[in-house]
Design a protein around this motif. Structure first.
Motif, PDB file in Angstrom:
ATOM      1  N   GLY A   1       0.908  -1.295  -0.006  1.00  0.00           N
ATOM      2  CA  GLY A   1      -0.100   0.153   0.145  1.00  0.00           C
ATOM      3  C   GLY A   1       0.742   1.364   0.055  1.00  0.00           C
TER       4      GLY A   1
ATOM      5  N   GLU B   1      -0.938   7.406   1.367  1.00  0.00           N
ATOM      6  CA  GLU B   1      -2.170   8.125   0.975  1.00  0.00           C
ATOM      7  C   GLU B   1      -3.569   7.175   0.854  1.00  0.00           C
ATOM      8  OE1 GLU B   1       0.406   7.839  -3.048  1.00  0.00           O
ATOM      9  OE2 GLU B   1       0.614   8.074  -1.013  1.00  0.00           O
ATOM     10  N   GLU B   2      -3.185   5.795   0.727  1.00  0.00           N
ATOM     11  CA  GLU B   2      -4.389   4.959   0.900  1.00  0.00           C
ATOM     12  C   GLU B   2      -4.938   4.522   2.227  1.00  0.00           C
ATOM     13  OE1 GLU B   2      -4.154   2.307  -3.025  1.00  0.00           O
ATOM     14  OE2 GLU B   2      -2.305   2.155  -1.903  1.00  0.00           O
TER      15      GLU B   2
END
Length: 271
Positions: free
Chosen positions: A237, A240-241
């Motif tokens: 990941g 920002e996720e």
């Protein structure tokens, strides 16, 4: 969706890098006042400039060492003098590559470092923040734990133990503060590309001749080493996720979720 964050007062520890910075930015874009707590003045200055540019009406930073209670208390004294209240505390601080290793690798000092920073660091910030959170019309605490608490890794033993203690602390604190309407949750990231991951992989990166600034190449190393932890999506990941999930939990819009541990792991919980 309006999260009710306009002019909310938000403190993010570890807010100048990786997931902490992405979370601070997400709050700023929703109009919150954001203070970042971190060790390095230059990183604080750069982050505050960014927060202002994306919409935070009154961003600032305080140099803080979470392993030192005096600096934590001083930081929240400064927040109190500037804002008077606090709506949200987000703890993102983790330990770096110095505590990575198997059971045989880790001495008492490194065990102490893991718990002092990741568990006691949150204890200190929560304790210092509570008087300000109690003054606010609504208040939330979000602590970042780790997916490895549920899927153990022998190479991250001290790190995982410190994060497991943080998860337990959060669960208990949610019960303590529920009668006051203060909601407390953890978010548990899976494998994310962050500064800590770069530190952890430093030797492997050097051995393979990988470009440390190329996230695609870093992701390939992670796939080789921790393929089981990359989830159904088959990739690591990005900071920002995870930020929107943390921001939602630590917002006025969240009015009922407390004591939860939310996985953000690309589906690895189902493997």
């Amino acid at each position: 969706m309006d999260l009710g964050l306009q002019d909310a007062a938000v403190a993010v520890t570890g807010g100048t890098a990786g997931m902490g910075r992405a979370i601070a930015e997400c709050y700023a874009r929703d109009g919150a006042r954001v203070v970042v707590l971190a060790r390095t003045e230059s990183a604080i200055d750069e982050t505050v400039t960014m927060l202002q540019s994306v919409g935070s009406p009154d961003p600032f930073g305080v140099a803080t060492d979470l392993s030192r209670p005096d600096t934590v208390e001083a930081a929240f004294d400064e927040i109190a003098s500037r804002w008077g209240v606090l709506n949200v505390l987000v703890n993102t601080v983790g330990a770096g590559a110095s505590i990575a290793g198997t059971f045989d690798d880790i001495d008492d000092a490194r065990w102490g470092e893991a718990f002092d920073l990741m568990t006691m660091g949150a204890v200190r910030t929560c304790r210092a923040a509570l008087p300000l959170l109690r003054k606010a019309p609504w208040a939330r605490i979000v602590n970042l734990s780790a997916g490895s608490v549920q899927r153990q890794s022998p190479r991250l033993m001290a790190y995982t133990a410190g994060k497991a203690a943080l998860t337990s602390l959060t669960k208990n604190l949610s019960q303590t503060l529920a009668p006051e309407g203060i909601l407390v949750n953890t978010v548990s990231p899976g494998t994310f590309i962050t500064t800590q991951i770069h530190e952890f992989l430093a030797d492997e990166i050097a051995t393979r001749g990988v470009d440390p600034d190329d996230d695609v190449e870093i992701a390939a190393v992670l796939q080789d080493m921790f393929g089981h932890a990359l989830g159904q999506l088959g990739r690591a990941g990005l900071p920002e996720e995870i930020a929107p999930i943390v921001t939602l939990l630590g917002s006025r819009r969240n009015s009922y979720t407390t004591g939860a541990d939310v996985n953000v792991d690309g589906g690895s919980d189902f493997r």
